[in-house]
Every structure is written in structure tokens, then in C-alpha cells.
Design a protein around this motif. Structure first.
Motif, short mmCIF file in Angstrom:
data_model
loop_
_atom_site.label_atom_id
_atom_site.label_comp_id
_atom_site.label_asym_id
_atom_site.label_seq_id
_atom_site.Cartn_x
_atom_site.Cartn_y
_atom_site.Cartn_z
N LYS A 1 24.85 59.30 59.54
CA LYS A 1 25.53 59.09 58.27
C LYS A 1 24.87 58.01 57.40
O LYS A 1 24.86 58.12 56.18
CB LYS A 1 26.99 58.75 58.54
N ASN B 1 29.46 61.37 50.29
CA ASN B 1 30.75 60.89 50.76
C ASN B 1 31.18 61.85 51.86
O ASN B 1 31.89 62.82 51.63
CB ASN B 1 31.75 60.89 49.59
N ILE B 2 30.72 61.59 53.08
CA ILE B 2 30.93 62.49 54.21
C ILE B 2 31.39 61.67 55.40
O ILE B 2 30.84 60.60 55.68
CB ILE B 2 29.63 63.25 54.53
N SER B 3 32.39 62.18 56.12
CA SER B 3 32.97 61.45 57.25
C SER B 3 32.03 61.33 58.44
O SER B 3 31.96 60.29 59.08
CB SER B 3 34.23 62.15 57.75
N ASN C 1 26.11 67.86 59.05
CA ASN C 1 27.19 67.16 58.35
C ASN C 1 28.51 67.86 58.65
O ASN C 1 28.57 69.09 58.66
CB ASN C 1 26.98 67.19 56.83
N GLN D 1 31.72 68.14 56.80
CA GLN D 1 32.23 67.85 55.47
C GLN D 1 33.63 68.42 55.35
O GLN D 1 33.84 69.61 55.58
CB GLN D 1 31.29 68.47 54.42
N TYR E 1 37.66 67.19 49.93
CA TYR E 1 37.41 66.07 49.03
C TYR E 1 36.11 65.31 49.32
O TYR E 1 35.79 64.38 48.61
CB TYR E 1 38.59 65.08 48.99
N GLU E 2 35.38 65.68 50.34
CA GLU E 2 34.09 65.05 50.60
C GLU E 2 33.01 65.82 49.87
O GLU E 2 33.17 67.01 49.59
CB GLU E 2 33.82 65.01 52.10
#
Length: 136
Positions: free
Chosen positions: A28, A34-36, A88, A90, A93-94
Motif C-alpha cells: 500500500k 485511497n485503498i484499504s 489491490n 478496493q 468509496y475507495e
């Protein structure tokens, strides 16, 4: 410039899921989005590179005959390698903002998509956007 779209064969998808399930190293910190969660994945025995990247790179070169790629390949014999490989996760909202990748080629694979394009294109915030822009 352009892109190649294709559907990956089942053995390739199985391979990807296997290496994703083995992934542990956080990736990350290398991303713009904007990815968890993002994990580095390893192309065991260069399977993905040899079975997907080389044929797709050749298809790209054949289809687009890009002056940059032609010049690069004639001067440097285009010794390709897969330098960075990650997955990723995702969620709603990401997002990934507009960004650049280094290297000659780049790619993205969508493995699990929880919605259909037809449903997403009807979202209220897209109202008034031309149909051709929605598909981009």
C-alpha cells in the motif's frame, strides 16, 4: 497509444488466485490511491510473465506499432521483465486517482467485480454525463 483487452483463461485466473492467497507483504505504501489493502504478489516461475505478458506485449506491438516502442525495441532489443506485481483490495468509496506507471507496459486485471457496469452507469452522480464518457 492504445490498450489490449482480453479475457484470461481459467488456468491463468487460478494461478492469480493462488499467488494472491499466498501474498503477505504490504504494498500500500507504493500506491497513489485511497485503498484499504494492497499486497505484493510473486510471479512464481515467471508463469504470468511468460503466458500472459509476453503474448499481450507482442499483440500490442503488432496492433499499435507505436513509434516509441519501435524505437525502444530496435535500440535496446526490448528485454522485458515484470518488475512490480501487486493486488489491490478496493472497496466501496475507495479509488485510484489518475496516475502514471513507470516502464514500457502496464496492465490491470479485475478479478472480482461486485457490480455490473449497467448498474453503475445509472448512479445519480453520473446523470448528465455523455454515454461515451461513462464507458471510458
Amino acid at each position: 497509444m492504445g490498450w489490449i483487452e482480453s479475457k484470461l483463461d481459467e488456468p491463468v485466473l487460478d494461478f492469480l488466485w493462488d499467488i494472491i492467497n499466498d501474498a503477505k507483504k504490504d504494498y500500500k505504501v507504493n500506491l497513489a490511491g485511497n485503498i484499504s489493502k494492497s499486497l505484493k504478489i510473486v510471479d512464481k516461475n515467471n508463469y504470468f510473465f511468460n503466458n500472459v505478458m509476453i503474448p499481450h506485449s507482442n499483440a500490442y506491438l503488432e496492433k499499435f506499432k507505436s513509434p516509441f516502442i519501435r524505437q525502444y525495441s530496435s535500440n535496446k532489443s526490448l528485454n522485458l521483465s515484470l518488475e512490480n506485481f501487486w493486488v489491490n483490495y478496493q472497496y466501496q468509496y475507495e479509488f485510484n486517482p489518475f496516475h502514471y506507471h513507470t516502464g514500457v507496459f502496464s496492465f490491470a486485471i479485475w478479478l472480482k467485480i461486485p457490480t455490473k457496469w449497467s448498474n453503475q452507469s445509472q448512479l445519480a452522480f453520473l446523470e448528465g454525463i455523455e454515454e461515451s464518457n461513462k464507458k471510458a
